[in-house]
Design an enzyme around this catalytic site. Sequence first.
Site, PDB file in Angstrom:
ATOM      1  N   ARG A  67       0.777  -1.258   0.000  1.00 16.79           N
ATOM      2  CA  ARG A  67       0.000   0.000   0.000  1.00 16.79           C
ATOM      3  C   ARG A  67       0.798   1.292   0.000  1.00 16.79           C
ATOM      4  O   ARG A  67       0.191   2.366   0.109  1.00 16.79           O
ATOM      5  CB  ARG A  67      -0.959   0.044   1.207  1.00 16.79           C
ATOM      6  CG  ARG A  67      -1.814  -1.192   1.440  1.00 16.79           C
ATOM      7  CD  ARG A  67      -2.674  -1.497   0.259  1.00 16.79           C
ATOM      8  NE  ARG A  67      -3.726  -2.456   0.582  1.00 16.79           N
ATOM      9  CZ  ARG A  67      -4.385  -3.126  -0.357  1.00 16.79           C
ATOM     10  NH1 ARG A  67      -4.111  -2.955  -1.632  1.00 16.79           N
ATOM     11  NH2 ARG A  67      -5.333  -3.961  -0.025  1.00 16.79           N
ATOM     12  N   ASP A 307      -1.226 -13.158  -0.847  1.00 24.66           N
ATOM     13  CA  ASP A 307      -2.098 -12.079  -1.320  1.00 24.66           C
ATOM     14  C   ASP A 307      -2.487 -11.160  -0.157  1.00 24.66           C
ATOM     15  O   ASP A 307      -3.647 -10.756  -0.035  1.00 24.66           O
ATOM     16  CB  ASP A 307      -3.332 -12.623  -2.039  1.00 24.66           C
ATOM     17  CG  ASP A 307      -4.068 -11.539  -2.811  1.00 24.66           C
ATOM     18  OD1 ASP A 307      -3.526 -10.426  -2.957  1.00 24.66           O
ATOM     19  OD2 ASP A 307      -5.204 -11.791  -3.270  1.00 24.66           O
ATOM     20  N   HIS A 311      -7.122  -3.926   4.470  1.00 25.21           N
ATOM     21  CA  HIS A 311      -8.009  -2.759   4.486  1.00 25.21           C
ATOM     22  C   HIS A 311      -8.383  -2.543   5.948  1.00 25.21           C
ATOM     23  O   HIS A 311      -8.399  -3.503   6.725  1.00 25.21           O
ATOM     24  CB  HIS A 311      -9.279  -3.029   3.670  1.00 25.21           C
ATOM     25  CG  HIS A 311      -9.008  -3.321   2.222  1.00 25.21           C
ATOM     26  ND1 HIS A 311      -8.694  -2.350   1.302  1.00 25.21           N
ATOM     27  CD2 HIS A 311      -8.990  -4.493   1.548  1.00 25.21           C
ATOM     28  CE1 HIS A 311      -8.509  -2.910   0.113  1.00 25.21           C
ATOM     29  NE2 HIS A 311      -8.683  -4.210   0.235  1.00 25.21           N
TER      30      HIS A 311
HETATM   31  O1  DOR Z   1      -9.098  -9.113  -2.883  1.00 30.50           O
HETATM   32  C1  DOR Z   1      -8.183  -8.535  -3.446  1.00 30.50           C
HETATM   33  N1  DOR Z   1      -7.605  -7.451  -2.909  1.00 30.50           N
HETATM   34  N2  DOR Z   1      -7.778  -8.984  -4.643  1.00 30.50           N
HETATM   35  C2  DOR Z   1      -6.932  -8.284  -5.402  1.00 30.50           C
HETATM   36  O2  DOR Z   1      -6.646  -8.703  -6.489  1.00 30.50           O
HETATM   37  C3  DOR Z   1      -6.400  -6.992  -4.931  1.00 30.50           C
HETATM   38  C4  DOR Z   1      -6.411  -6.929  -3.479  1.00 30.50           C
HETATM   39  C5  DOR Z   1      -6.151  -5.542  -2.932  1.00 30.50           C
HETATM   40  O3  DOR Z   1      -5.166  -4.934  -3.361  1.00 30.50           O
HETATM   41  O4  DOR Z   1      -6.896  -5.086  -2.094  1.00 30.50           O
END
Ligand code: DOR
Length: 450
Positions: A67, A307, A311
């Site tokens: 981020r 991944d 958030h």
């Molecule tokens: O769920 C996801 N969040 N999939 C993605 O491909 C991007 C990621 C994000 O950057 O928040």
Amino acid sequence: MKKVPFDLILKGGTLVTPAGLRAGDVGVRGGRIAALGKLETDAAAEAVDVRGLHVLPGAIDTQVHFREPGLEHKEDLASGTAAAALGGIVAVFEMPNTTPSTLTASDLQDKLRRAEGRAWVDHAFFMGVAAENAEHLAELELEPGCCGAKVFMGSSTGSLLVDDDETLLQAMHSGRRRMAVHAEDEARLRERLALVRGGADVARHPEWRDEETARLATQRVLDLARRAGRRVHVLHVTTAEEIPLLAANKDLATVEVTPQHLTLAAPECYERLGTLAQMNPPIRGARHRDALWRAIDQGIVDVIGSDHAPHTREEKARPYPTSPSGMPGVQTLLPLMLDHVNAGRLTLERLVDLLSAGPQRIYGIAGKGRIAVGYDADFTVVDLKARREITAKWLAAKCGWSPFEGMTVTGWPKATIVRGHIAMREDELLSQPMGRPVRFLDTLPGDAED
Ligand code: DOR
């Protein structure tokens, strides 16, 4: 005769080497593995007793979203790499959907500068693929600190999207590294958005972004890659239907799955976690989870990536589908996977193949990915027997939550050693951030030609 001095010796562990498990010591000098076998501890400046523990080659997480720049309220390079080190990860590959997106050499250099002196682990950054840089990717992917190009075929967090064949082919013709792909079909996503637009239960997320959305994009990327003769890496594969397609194209395509798709299943995860379980591509039902485990067993999966996509809780609390997709995971990747090892779902050797040898092979990493003399002294030391609860207090990610909070796992990282520096021991970060850019085989510096 004077003994050969080592900077560090790991004494008495079980080493996971390319030849299998072996009892022994590891000697480190100048950030590299200098000797394996039975070593005298008085020959080292520092000795770490690892009796009863397993010493794995450093685990590499090839998909994280940290981020920075632009979205530092969710995460930054310091907090994200701290989470990595605490989770037993020695190196991360970071995704380009920051603000701005990583599209130019100067965007990449900015990330590298920001990581200097702040990153707890080694790192490399993906170049995003967009219409405006598609023809320059061949040069961009060879910039120092770049691990390769990443293309979003379906839109997710951020503005990166390439959904037309012409640009995809142009990008595939530009460059030779393995191209990482988020495979969801944008046209079908748009068509089906009506299913959830205006508000719906988050349990419908896998219905909107359904199996066919993933299968269509994966089939298309395989067809285009075959035409272009370009190697591709299909990220976070989620469906049973994609597996035979990928298995039929192993000469061309490598495969990533995530710990969350191997651990959680719909509908239970949405009932229990609500939008915290929302990610793209979605967590699906048990039939798909079982298929991913079979694909691990059959050797079709090459790598596990977290991944990590944090958030804030406030953002996640927005009503679905305005809630953002993604969940943190870099710190929980290894504990979850060690728990699966203990449950008998995969062997420790296969896990090492997925977290160290796999990343090295896919991206052509120089000097990492195995315990062998001459390689970087990167180690993930684990206690396979430790039973621990994943708690909010232990988490370093800025967002402060994990979908796995409250889960008790068997197997825990005890130390993270990056090029001979002990970055984490017993859940504590030590010394200071020492992370450096990862090096790649095709860009090792050589003698400059006249
Ligand atoms: O769920 C996801 N969040 N999939 C993605 O491909 C991007 C990621 C994000 O950057 O928040």
